[in-house]
Structures are given as C-alpha cells and as structure tokens.
Motif scaffolding. Structure first.
Motif, PDB file in Angstrom:
ATOM      1  N   GLU A  39      55.140  30.227  42.735  1.00  0.00           N
ATOM      2  CA  GLU A  39      54.603  29.571  41.934  1.00  0.00           C
ATOM      3  C   GLU A  39      53.864  30.599  40.870  1.00  0.00           C
ATOM      4  OE1 GLU A  39      51.087  26.947  42.799  1.00  0.00           O
ATOM      5  OE2 GLU A  39      51.899  27.030  44.926  1.00  0.00           O
ATOM      6  N   SER A  41      51.973  33.113  38.290  1.00  0.00           N
ATOM      7  CA  SER A  41      50.653  33.431  37.936  1.00  0.00           C
ATOM      8  C   SER A  41      50.577  34.320  36.780  1.00  0.00           C
ATOM      9  CB  SER A  41      50.217  34.228  39.194  1.00  0.00           C
ATOM     10  OG  SER A  41      48.806  34.905  38.753  1.00  0.00           O
ATOM     11  N   THR A  44      49.498  38.149  38.168  1.00  0.00           N
ATOM     12  CA  THR A  44      50.186  38.855  39.241  1.00  0.00           C
ATOM     13  C   THR A  44      51.458  38.586  39.280  1.00  0.00           C
ATOM     14  OG1 THR A  44      49.522  37.250  40.889  1.00  0.00           O
ATOM     15  CG2 THR A  44      48.093  38.860  40.680  1.00  0.00           C
ATOM     16  N   LYS A  47      51.747  33.370  42.469  1.00  0.00           N
ATOM     17  CA  LYS A  47      50.555  33.205  43.227  1.00  0.00           C
ATOM     18  C   LYS A  47      50.755  33.310  44.967  1.00  0.00           C
ATOM     19  CE  LYS A  47      48.739  29.914  40.100  1.00  0.00           C
ATOM     20  NZ  LYS A  47      48.448  28.517  39.964  1.00  0.00           N
ATOM     21  N   LYS A  49      47.916  33.632  47.327  1.00  0.00           N
ATOM     22  CA  LYS A  49      46.839  33.248  48.055  1.00  0.00           C
ATOM     23  C   LYS A  49      47.049  32.112  49.038  1.00  0.00           C
ATOM     24  CE  LYS A  49      41.704  32.433  47.509  1.00  0.00           C
ATOM     25  NZ  LYS A  49      40.787  32.255  46.796  1.00  0.00           N
TER      26      LYS A  49
END
Length: 74
Positions: A39, A41, A44, A47, A49
């Motif tokens: 996914e 971001s 960064t 993603k 997390k």
C-alpha cells in the motif's frame, strides 16, 4: 541467519547462505519480507504499520548460481 545444508534443486550443487542487499537512499540493508499487498504511503513509500516483517535469507548454488530465498521466522 539460520544455516541449512541442502542441495540445489536445479543441479544438485551445494547451496550456501547469504543475503540480497536492499539499497536505499543513503544506505544499504538486508532484504525484508512483509505480509499483505503493498500500500503506497506519501511519506515513507509503503505503509508497514501492523505488518509482519521477516529478514530474507537467500541461498546460492556454488555450482550453477541459482538463488532461492526464504523468510524464516526466528
């Protein structure tokens, strides 16, 4: 890194453990596997997390050069 003794599935040569470099801006690291689909971001790049992440160990055949990678949990 977990040592495994096994033969190459292509030519039956000896496989030796190592790792693939993950080159980033300003540094070098060890390749990492993350679960799920990537996914994007804005901040960064991807993603990460709440995702499981494992270092990747890559085995190389000393005879034919075939590479085989594993993301082994500790």
């Amino acid at each position: 890194m977990i040592e495994r003794e096994h033969k190459c599935p292509k030519c039956s040569g000896t496989m030796e453990a190592g790792f693939v470099l993950d080159q980033t801006y300003g540094g070098v690291g060890q390749e990492t596997w993350a679960d799920g689909a990537p996914e994007r971001s804005v901040w960064t790049g991807l993603k990460l997390k709440n995702r499981q992440q494992l270092k990747v160990t890559t085995y190389r055949c000393s005879k034919c050069g075939f590479l085989e990678s594993y993301a082994l949990s500790a």
